[in-house]
Write a protein that holds these residues in place. Structure first.
Motif, PDB file in Angstrom:
ATOM      1  N   THR A 186       8.240  10.259 -48.975  1.00  0.00           N
ATOM      2  CA  THR A 186       7.852  11.481 -48.266  1.00  0.00           C
ATOM      3  C   THR A 186       7.456  11.160 -46.833  1.00  0.00           C
ATOM      4  N   SER A 187       6.727  10.077 -46.641  1.00  0.00           N
ATOM      5  CA  SER A 187       6.294   9.672 -45.299  1.00  0.00           C
ATOM      6  C   SER A 187       7.484   9.368 -44.400  1.00  0.00           C
ATOM      7  N   ILE A 188       8.484   8.700 -44.958  1.00  0.00           N
ATOM      8  CA  ILE A 188       9.694   8.390 -44.179  1.00  0.00           C
ATOM      9  C   ILE A 188      10.402   9.678 -43.783  1.00  0.00           C
ATOM     10  N   PHE A 194      -0.267   7.063 -41.674  1.00  0.00           N
ATOM     11  CA  PHE A 194      -1.519   6.991 -42.434  1.00  0.00           C
ATOM     12  C   PHE A 194      -1.279   7.256 -43.923  1.00  0.00           C
ATOM     13  N   LEU A 195      -0.322   8.135 -44.233  1.00  0.00           N
ATOM     14  CA  LEU A 195       0.002   8.393 -45.636  1.00  0.00           C
ATOM     15  C   LEU A 195       0.623   7.162 -46.282  1.00  0.00           C
ATOM     16  N   PHE A 235     -12.631   2.185 -44.823  1.00  0.00           N
ATOM     17  CA  PHE A 235     -11.255   2.146 -44.317  1.00  0.00           C
ATOM     18  C   PHE A 235     -10.358   3.104 -45.110  1.00  0.00           C
ATOM     19  N   ARG A 236     -10.493   3.104 -46.438  1.00  0.00           N
ATOM     20  CA  ARG A 236      -9.672   4.001 -47.268  1.00  0.00           C
ATOM     21  C   ARG A 236      -9.970   5.463 -46.961  1.00  0.00           C
ATOM     22  N   ARG A 237     -11.253   5.795 -46.822  1.00  0.00           N
ATOM     23  CA  ARG A 237     -11.618   7.181 -46.504  1.00  0.00           C
ATOM     24  C   ARG A 237     -11.112   7.565 -45.121  1.00  0.00           C
ATOM     25  N   PHE A 238     -11.211   6.637 -44.190  1.00  0.00           N
ATOM     26  CA  PHE A 238     -10.757   6.886 -42.819  1.00  0.00           C
ATOM     27  C   PHE A 238      -9.252   7.153 -42.781  1.00  0.00           C
ATOM     28  N   VAL A 239      -8.487   6.369 -43.542  1.00  0.00           N
ATOM     29  CA  VAL A 239      -7.030   6.532 -43.583  1.00  0.00           C
ATOM     30  C   VAL A 239      -6.653   7.884 -44.183  1.00  0.00           C
ATOM     31  N   LEU A 240      -7.307   8.252 -45.286  1.00  0.00           N
ATOM     32  CA  LEU A 240      -7.009   9.534 -45.925  1.00  0.00           C
ATOM     33  C   LEU A 240      -7.379  10.694 -45.003  1.00  0.00           C
ATOM     34  N   LEU A 241      -8.549  10.602 -44.377  1.00  0.00           N
ATOM     35  CA  LEU A 241      -8.972  11.635 -43.438  1.00  0.00           C
ATOM     36  C   LEU A 241      -8.019  11.708 -42.256  1.00  0.00           C
ATOM     37  N   GLY A 242      -7.554  10.534 -41.796  1.00  0.00           N
ATOM     38  CA  GLY A 242      -6.616  10.499 -40.672  1.00  0.00           C
ATOM     39  C   GLY A 242      -5.316  11.211 -41.001  1.00  0.00           C
ATOM     40  N   PHE A 243      -4.799  10.990 -42.212  1.00  0.00           N
ATOM     41  CA  PHE A 243      -3.574  11.675 -42.631  1.00  0.00           C
ATOM     42  C   PHE A 243      -3.755  13.189 -42.574  1.00  0.00           C
TER      43      PHE A 243
END
Length: 232
Positions: free
Chosen positions: A81-83, A118-119, A138-146
């Motif tokens: 999906t990200s691609i 980010f996803l 880091f995991r929360r930041f990545v999910l929030l960033g997405f």
């Protein structure tokens, strides 16, 4: 293949693939007994009581997707999906420029690609355990960033569509544009109003239900995109 057709096809897959993936993971989690005594035996953490989390918030997407065998579905689906998202934002940037005779890298393209990256990162690290506070952050930041970058990209894009509506009148469905605007407004308002609840402890079932419904809301944007562009 004409750009509109490419974007329509990408949009449909971006909606279908993650929707099927999260609900298949939910099916595996709730019906874990189907897989007992097979090589697909569901990890204890990934097992859930019967639930319809869109309403009762009985389980989170993360819990249903991060353990074996559900991650065999979730991770490839989200990476694919990200691609598709990256291709979508690149091609949408190109078609927007074609109406203005420009060759800009619009901001919606930048935020859209960032959300896809980010996803991918979130999908790769989902289920990997390190007992470090920095890693959890880091995991929360990545999910929030997405989520944040995706909503910004969608918002910027519908604003641009609205401004270019007279130039695009023959190629788009104006009613669907209105629906896209309404959807983005709802996503933004919900994100802002629920933020104080999300960042505090408690309200677990509400947070889980919000997670499922919000995710569907985000990808619903792409189903509307499929209907937005008129066929050639």
């Amino acid at each position: 293949m004409e750009l509109r057709t490419q974007i329509k096809r990408l949009s449909l897959w971006i909606f279908i693939i993650p929707l099927l993936a999260i609900n298949l993971c939910l099916f595996i989690s709730v019906n874990f007994h189907f897989f007992e005594n097979t090589f697909l035996t569901v990890d204890q953490i990934g097992r859930s009581n019967p639930t319809f989390p869109y309403i009762d918030g009985g389980v989170s997407i993360s819990r249903t997707a991060r353990t074996y065998p559900a991650f065999l579905v979730f991770k490839p689906a989200m990476i694919l999906t990200s691609i598709f998202l990256i291709f979508y934002w690149v091609k949408t940037n190109k078609i927007i420029n074609s109406y203005q005779n420009l060759e800009n890298n619009n901001l919606f393209k930048t935020f859209g690609i960032l959300s896809a990256v980010f996803l991918i990162i979130h999908s790769i690290f989902l289920g990997i355990k390190f007992d470090y506070d920095l890693y959890k952050f880091f995991r929360r930041f990545v999910l929030l960033g997405f989520i944040l970058f995706e909503i910004i990209a969608q918002s910027l894009l519908v604003i641009r569509f609205f401004k270019l509506k007279p130039l695009m009148a023959n190629d788009i469905n104006r009613y669907v544009l209105t629906l896209k605007i309404i959807l983005v407004v709802i996503l933004v308002v919900v994100a802002i109003t629920t933020l104080p609840i999300v960042v505090t402890s408690g309200n677990i079932h509400f947070k889980h239900a919000l997670e499922w419904n919000y995710f569907v809301g985000v990808i619903l944007f792409y189903l509307l995109t499929y209907m937005f562009w008129k066929k050639i």
